[in-house]
Design a protein around this motif. Sequence first.
Motif, short mmCIF file in Angstrom:
data_model
loop_
_atom_site.label_atom_id
_atom_site.label_comp_id
_atom_site.label_asym_id
_atom_site.label_seq_id
_atom_site.Cartn_x
_atom_site.Cartn_y
_atom_site.Cartn_z
N GLU A 5 23.40 62.13 34.16
CA GLU A 5 24.30 62.04 33.01
C GLU A 5 23.54 62.09 31.67
OE1 GLU A 5 23.91 59.91 35.42
OE2 GLU A 5 23.30 57.97 34.60
N ARG A 6 22.18 62.03 31.73
CA ARG A 6 21.40 62.12 30.48
C ARG A 6 20.90 63.54 30.21
NH1 ARG A 6 18.93 57.07 28.86
NH2 ARG A 6 20.47 55.49 29.35
N LEU A 7 20.96 64.40 31.25
CA LEU A 7 20.30 65.71 31.17
C LEU A 7 20.90 66.60 30.08
CD1 LEU A 7 17.98 66.97 32.69
CD2 LEU A 7 19.61 67.93 34.31
N ASP A 8 22.19 66.56 29.98
CA ASP A 8 22.90 67.37 28.99
C ASP A 8 22.42 67.01 27.58
OD1 ASP A 8 24.80 69.15 28.14
OD2 ASP A 8 26.42 67.67 28.08
N ALA A 9 22.46 65.73 27.28
CA ALA A 9 22.06 65.28 25.94
C ALA A 9 20.56 65.51 25.70
CB ALA A 9 22.39 63.79 25.77
N LEU A 10 19.77 65.35 26.77
CA LEU A 10 18.32 65.54 26.65
C LEU A 10 18.00 66.99 26.24
CD1 LEU A 10 15.37 64.64 27.11
CD2 LEU A 10 15.64 65.32 29.50
N PHE A 11 18.60 67.94 26.97
CA PHE A 11 18.34 69.35 26.63
C PHE A 11 18.84 69.68 25.23
CE2 PHE A 11 16.42 72.39 29.55
CZ PHE A 11 16.01 71.52 30.54
N ASP A 12 20.03 69.20 24.89
CA ASP A 12 20.57 69.48 23.55
C ASP A 12 19.63 68.95 22.48
OD1 ASP A 12 22.72 70.73 24.61
OD2 ASP A 12 24.19 69.18 24.09
N GLU A 13 19.12 67.74 22.68
CA GLU A 13 18.29 67.10 21.64
C GLU A 13 16.94 67.82 21.50
OE1 GLU A 13 17.77 62.92 22.26
OE2 GLU A 13 16.61 62.66 20.40
N VAL A 14 16.29 68.06 22.63
CA VAL A 14 14.94 68.65 22.56
C VAL A 14 15.01 70.11 22.06
CG1 VAL A 14 12.90 69.31 23.91
CG2 VAL A 14 13.97 67.08 24.28
N LEU A 15 15.95 70.87 22.59
CA LEU A 15 16.03 72.27 22.16
C LEU A 15 16.58 72.41 20.73
CD1 LEU A 15 15.53 72.66 25.27
CD2 LEU A 15 16.65 74.86 24.97
N ARG A 16 17.37 71.43 20.31
CA ARG A 16 17.89 71.46 18.93
C ARG A 16 16.74 71.41 17.92
NH1 ARG A 16 19.10 67.10 16.01
NH2 ARG A 16 19.23 65.77 17.84
N VAL A 17 15.80 70.49 18.15
CA VAL A 17 14.68 70.35 17.21
C VAL A 17 13.62 71.43 17.46
CG1 VAL A 17 12.84 68.81 16.41
CG2 VAL A 17 15.05 67.86 17.10
N ASN A 18 13.24 71.59 18.75
CA ASN A 18 12.06 72.42 19.07
C ASN A 18 12.34 73.91 19.04
OD1 ASN A 18 11.06 69.89 19.60
ND2 ASN A 18 10.31 70.34 21.63
N VAL A 19 13.59 74.31 19.17
CA VAL A 19 13.91 75.75 19.21
C VAL A 19 14.87 76.12 18.07
CG1 VAL A 19 14.75 77.67 20.59
CG2 VAL A 19 13.60 75.74 21.71
N LYS A 20 16.04 75.46 18.08
CA LYS A 20 17.03 75.82 17.05
C LYS A 20 16.49 75.56 15.65
CE LYS A 20 21.02 73.57 16.31
NZ LYS A 20 22.34 73.02 16.62
N GLY A 21 15.71 74.50 15.50
CA GLY A 21 15.14 74.20 14.18
C GLY A 21 14.30 75.36 13.65
N TYR A 22 13.54 76.01 14.52
CA TYR A 22 12.74 77.16 14.07
C TYR A 22 13.63 78.36 13.76
CZ TYR A 22 8.52 74.67 15.61
OH TYR A 22 7.50 73.76 15.76
N ALA A 23 14.67 78.56 14.60
CA ALA A 23 15.57 79.70 14.37
C ALA A 23 16.33 79.53 13.05
CB ALA A 23 16.53 79.84 15.54
N LEU A 24 16.83 78.33 12.81
CA LEU A 24 17.59 78.11 11.57
C LEU A 24 16.70 78.25 10.34
CD1 LEU A 24 19.99 75.09 12.29
CD2 LEU A 24 20.47 77.53 12.41
N SER A 25 15.50 77.70 10.41
CA SER A 25 14.64 77.80 9.22
C SER A 25 14.22 79.25 9.00
CB SER A 25 13.45 76.84 9.28
OG SER A 25 12.83 76.86 10.52
N ALA A 26 13.99 79.99 10.11
CA ALA A 26 13.67 81.42 9.94
C ALA A 26 14.82 82.13 9.24
CB ALA A 26 13.41 82.05 11.31
N ARG A 27 16.05 81.82 9.63
CA ARG A 27 17.22 82.50 9.03
C ARG A 27 17.38 82.14 7.55
NH1 ARG A 27 19.83 85.23 6.83
NH2 ARG A 27 21.92 86.08 7.19
N VAL A 28 17.22 80.87 7.24
CA VAL A 28 17.45 80.43 5.85
C VAL A 28 16.42 81.03 4.89
CG1 VAL A 28 17.34 78.37 4.35
CG2 VAL A 28 18.71 78.33 6.45
N PHE A 29 15.19 81.21 5.35
CA PHE A 29 14.13 81.71 4.45
C PHE A 29 13.82 83.20 4.65
CE2 PHE A 29 13.47 77.13 4.43
CZ PHE A 29 13.34 76.90 3.07
#
Length: 267
Positions: free
Chosen positions: A103-127
Amino acid sequence: MRMLDEHVVLVTGGGSGLGLGVARYCLGEGARLAIFEISAAKAQALREEFGHAVLVVQGDVSRLDDLRRCRAQVLERYGRLDALIGCQGIFDGKLPLAETPEERLDALFDEVLRVNVKGYALSARVFLDDLKASQGAMVLTTSTAAYAADGGGLAYTASKGAVRSLVGQLAFELAPHVRVNGVAPAGIANSQLGGPSALGLEGQKQSDIPRDAFLAMFRSLSLLQELPTPEDHGPLYAFLASRHNRIMTGQTVVADQGLLNRAVLSR
Ligand SMILES: NC(=O)c1ccc[n+]([C@@H]2O[C@H](COP(=O)([O-])OP(=O)(O)OC[C@H]3O[C@@H](n4cnc5c(N)ncnc54)[C@H](O)[C@@H]3O)[C@@H](O)[C@H]2O)c1
């Protein structure tokens, strides 16, 4: 002439560890510097350390509004951006899948990939437009965990593999205007790499591991025996962020003290 004279550089996740060491090095190489950091306490410490010399913006790299606010402040102060260096990240506690509550796996993946992957994609897009306009560079941080097992748990290793792929795709899409490269470190001294709240590990940091134990583990694996400081990574990041790099895009440099360069542990 210093490596980053006439360069405006933004380091995301620059409040401690790798990002802070890279930021300090870039400043010494002449960069006009901005640091984006989620922790209010670290942002305050950065303002105390650097004073007016560095623009410090507090915000979350996974939130578009925060990144847009950061962009507005960077452009207001410096008028341009030449390099985006991504250093933020969180660890997953290296918890094996079988020990991770379903029951933690869903939130775990969302949290880690949000910072470690999506964070890079969003910053790349904004700049994106700013980096195109300056014919600039991006340098993103992955890990040896992207290449070999046991550098993290499932979520962390998946996230670091994804950063390698982001580097390749961004380099392709943004060529010939923006050079995009990655760095894959192994162990880093003075890291405060934190755990995910999905596992209740948000209070745990890499720096909690006794220094001698971490060093012994690192030395048992790596060819070069010095655990690198964040500042040791500075010259590599500064070069990849600079206009001196006219020869590399789409590459990830494995900066691992030779850790991956052995098949059998013989000594
Ligand atoms: N520590 C190691 O041994 C090691 C090894 C290989 C790769 N790495 C990678 O190096 C990078 C830097 O890690 P570190 O060891 O210096 O850890 P660190 O925690 O000291 O530095 C990461 C910084 O990013 C910030 N941050 C976290 N989430 C953020 C968010 N959503 N928005 C903005 N800032 C955020 C943190 O507050 C922290 O200041 C990470 O990507 C990590 O995965 C670390």
